[in-house]
Design an enzyme around this catalytic site. Structure first.
Site, PDB file in Angstrom:
ATOM      1  N   SER A   1       0.826  -1.209   0.000  1.00 58.08           N
ATOM      2  CA  SER A   1       0.000   0.000   0.000  1.00 58.08           C
ATOM      3  C   SER A   1       0.863   1.263   0.000  1.00 58.08           C
ATOM      4  O   SER A   1       1.882   1.349   0.688  1.00 58.08           O
ATOM      5  CB  SER A   1      -0.903   0.000   1.235  1.00 58.08           C
ATOM      6  OG  SER A   1      -1.545   1.256   1.326  1.00 58.08           O
TER       7      SER A   1
ATOM      8  N   SER B   1      -0.495   4.147   0.894  1.00 64.88           N
ATOM      9  CA  SER B   1      -1.123   5.072   1.848  1.00 64.88           C
ATOM     10  C   SER B   1      -0.226   5.435   3.040  1.00 64.88           C
ATOM     11  O   SER B   1      -0.200   6.610   3.433  1.00 64.88           O
ATOM     12  CB  SER B   1      -2.452   4.497   2.340  1.00 64.88           C
ATOM     13  OG  SER B   1      -3.328   4.368   1.254  1.00 64.88           O
TER      14      SER B   1
ATOM     15  N   LYS C   1     -13.968  -3.641   1.973  1.00 65.74           N
ATOM     16  CA  LYS C   1     -14.619  -2.350   1.715  1.00 65.74           C
ATOM     17  C   LYS C   1     -16.143  -2.378   1.893  1.00 65.74           C
ATOM     18  O   LYS C   1     -16.756  -1.357   2.154  1.00 65.74           O
ATOM     19  CB  LYS C   1     -14.282  -1.856   0.311  1.00 65.74           C
ATOM     20  CG  LYS C   1     -12.855  -1.356   0.156  1.00 65.74           C
ATOM     21  CD  LYS C   1     -12.640  -0.862  -1.264  1.00 65.74           C
ATOM     22  CE  LYS C   1     -11.343  -0.103  -1.398  1.00 65.74           C
ATOM     23  NZ  LYS C   1     -11.292   0.639  -2.670  1.00 65.74           N
TER      24      LYS C   1
ATOM     25  N   ASP D   1     -13.465   7.741  -2.837  1.00 61.16           N
ATOM     26  CA  ASP D   1     -13.000   7.441  -4.203  1.00 61.16           C
ATOM     27  C   ASP D   1     -13.661   8.349  -5.248  1.00 61.16           C
ATOM     28  O   ASP D   1     -12.991   8.827  -6.161  1.00 61.16           O
ATOM     29  CB  ASP D   1     -13.304   5.972  -4.568  1.00 61.16           C
ATOM     30  CG  ASP D   1     -12.239   5.024  -4.028  1.00 61.16           C
ATOM     31  OD1 ASP D   1     -11.117   5.484  -3.730  1.00 61.16           O
ATOM     32  OD2 ASP D   1     -12.534   3.817  -3.909  1.00 61.16           O
TER      33      ASP D   1
ATOM     34  N   ALA E   1     -18.334  -1.311 -13.562  1.00 62.04           N
ATOM     35  CA  ALA E   1     -19.470  -1.094 -12.660  1.00 62.04           C
ATOM     36  C   ALA E   1     -19.170  -1.736 -11.309  1.00 62.04           C
ATOM     37  O   ALA E   1     -20.074  -2.129 -10.578  1.00 62.04           O
ATOM     38  CB  ALA E   1     -20.749  -1.668 -13.268  1.00 62.04           C
TER      39      ALA E   1
ATOM     40  N   GLY F   1     -16.768  -1.518  -7.518  1.00 66.79           N
ATOM     41  CA  GLY F   1     -16.780  -0.571  -6.408  1.00 66.79           C
ATOM     42  C   GLY F   1     -16.296   0.814  -6.784  1.00 66.79           C
ATOM     43  O   GLY F   1     -16.957   1.824  -6.473  1.00 66.79           O
TER      44      GLY F   1
ATOM     45  N   LYS G   1     -24.964  -5.284 -14.376  1.00 64.94           N
ATOM     46  CA  LYS G   1     -24.453  -4.457 -13.270  1.00 64.94           C
ATOM     47  C   LYS G   1     -24.454  -2.986 -13.659  1.00 64.94           C
ATOM     48  O   LYS G   1     -24.772  -2.112 -12.848  1.00 64.94           O
ATOM     49  CB  LYS G   1     -23.023  -4.891 -12.919  1.00 64.94           C
ATOM     50  CG  LYS G   1     -22.925  -6.180 -12.166  1.00 64.94           C
ATOM     51  CD  LYS G   1     -21.515  -6.283 -11.591  1.00 64.94           C
ATOM     52  CE  LYS G   1     -21.095  -7.701 -11.341  1.00 64.94           C
ATOM     53  NZ  LYS G   1     -19.661  -7.830 -11.100  1.00 64.94           N
TER      54      LYS G   1
ATOM     55  N   TYR H   1      -3.229   2.448 -11.125  1.00 64.61           N
ATOM     56  CA  TYR H   1      -1.945   3.133 -10.908  1.00 64.61           C
ATOM     57  C   TYR H   1      -0.776   2.156 -10.819  1.00 64.61           C
ATOM     58  O   TYR H   1       0.359   2.557 -10.554  1.00 64.61           O
ATOM     59  CB  TYR H   1      -1.992   4.050  -9.679  1.00 64.61           C
ATOM     60  CG  TYR H   1      -2.440   3.367  -8.414  1.00 64.61           C
ATOM     61  CD1 TYR H   1      -1.545   2.638  -7.641  1.00 64.61           C
ATOM     62  CD2 TYR H   1      -3.768   3.425  -8.020  1.00 64.61           C
ATOM     63  CE1 TYR H   1      -1.967   1.990  -6.497  1.00 64.61           C
ATOM     64  CE2 TYR H   1      -4.203   2.775  -6.881  1.00 64.61           C
ATOM     65  CZ  TYR H   1      -3.291   2.065  -6.124  1.00 64.61           C
ATOM     66  OH  TYR H   1      -3.706   1.416  -4.994  1.00 64.61           O
TER      67      TYR H   1
END
Ligand code: NAP
Length: 283
Positions: free
Chosen positions: A20, A22, A71, A107, A132, A134, A159, A227
């Site tokens: 991650s 973050s 999530k 997001d 379609a 999250g 979806k 990314y």
């Protein structure tokens, strides 16, 4: 700042989390604003999610980011979920407010801020959104409040249809369909913004693009929210056609900035967060 007994603790929880970006992004922001805060990553399996969230309360953590595969499931253990996250069905940020856990989704606003800050977004625009899942849902909810027209195309068209139906009251003209070469080709000449929110082109399948390169044009803005890699096949094809490209890392930075502001109530130091995050790709 030194980590000490008064440090405020933030974390990302998911599985896996060891790659991650973050922690680097948020710790750089804390340092820049001289906040006595630290951000760490915790690997949490699905079976441990409930106890991990109870632990967040007992340990007095200040805020969380939630990543795959939690999530959606995390909502079961929160005290409140804000209206956007509830509509999207996905929480990626949690504020721990005096023992009360409140879920948010950053997001959608992160993606739209990334477009706006790159000078691409106006109300009269038409967006074609691929996917379609999250992330696509979060972008669609935000975009349909401002855009003139939104077309959602997905491999599983049911979806996309369900998502389009749920956006009817938001103002934009919304339609949906199958993510096929023919439909993308028909839509592209009148499209201003193309967003890839599928996982097509993500590492290790980096050589793939969800659309053929010959349908791209120089009046387009293309945002690939992937990314990893930083420069996706779709982004390369779009640049070669003279289109404006907004990278997925911009969305990552702006969704992080929105989370930072929810936690700290301070303006996020975007440039510092961008520099720290991009530095990770040079290693
Ligand atoms: P998700 O909920 O699993 O959705 C995946 C989407 O990709 C679905 O629409 C799925 O279509 C589609 N898809 C998967 N494989 C496909 C294929 N071979 N051909 C066509 N469509 C395919 O995942 P997510 O959380 O939305 O994430 C999607 C991507 O966005 C990931 O690469 C993730 O890393 C990236 N992301 C980036 C950011 C950021 O900050 N930049 C934030 C969140 C996510 P079906 O419905 O037909 O399965």
């Amino acid at each position: 700042m030194k980590v000490n007994g008064k440090s405020r603790v933030y974390a990302i929880i998911g599985n896996p989390v060891d790659h991650s970006l973050s922690p680097v992004m948020h710790n750089a922001a804390f340092k820049e604003l001289r906040l006595n805060s630290v951000y760490v990553a915790f690997t949490v399996t699905s079976g441990e999610l409930k106890t991990a969230i109870l632990g967040v309360k007992s340990l007095g953590l200040q805020g969380l980011n939630i990543t795959m595969p939690h999530k959606h499931a995390v909502m079961n253990y929160l005290d409140e979920v804000d209206v956007t996250a509830k509509s999207v069905g996905v929480v990626n940020t949690v504020l721990c407010d005096h023992g009360k856990l409140i879920g948010y989704n950053t997001d959608g606003s992160g993606a739209i801020s990334a477009l706006q800050e790159n000078g691409v977004y106006t109300e009269e625009k038409k967006m074609v959104l691929l996917g379609a899942g999250g992330a696509a849902k979060a972008i669609a909810y935000q975009a349909s409040k401002d855009l003139d027209e939104l077309v959602i195309l997905n491999r599983t068209p049911e979806k996309a249809k369900k998502l389009a139906k749920s956006l009817k009251s938001f103002g934009a003209k919304v339609k949906s369909g199958t993510l096929s070469q023919e439909i993308v080709k028909t839509e592209m000449p009148t499209t201003d913004i193309l967003v890839n929110a599928t996982s097509v082109g993500m590492y290790p399948n980096s050589g793939f693009s969800p659309v053929p390169s010959d349908i791209l044009h120089s009046d387009l803005c293309v945002m690939d929210i992937i990314y990893n890699p930083l420069n996706t096949q779709l982004a390369k094809d779009a640049r070669a056609k003279g289109a404006k490209v907004v990278s997925g890392i911009e969305m990552l930075i702006y969704q992080g900035a929105v989370a930072f502001e929810i936690w700290t109530k301070l303006p996020a130091p975007i440039e510092v967060m961008r520099k720290a995050t991009l530095n990770e790709f040079k290693k």
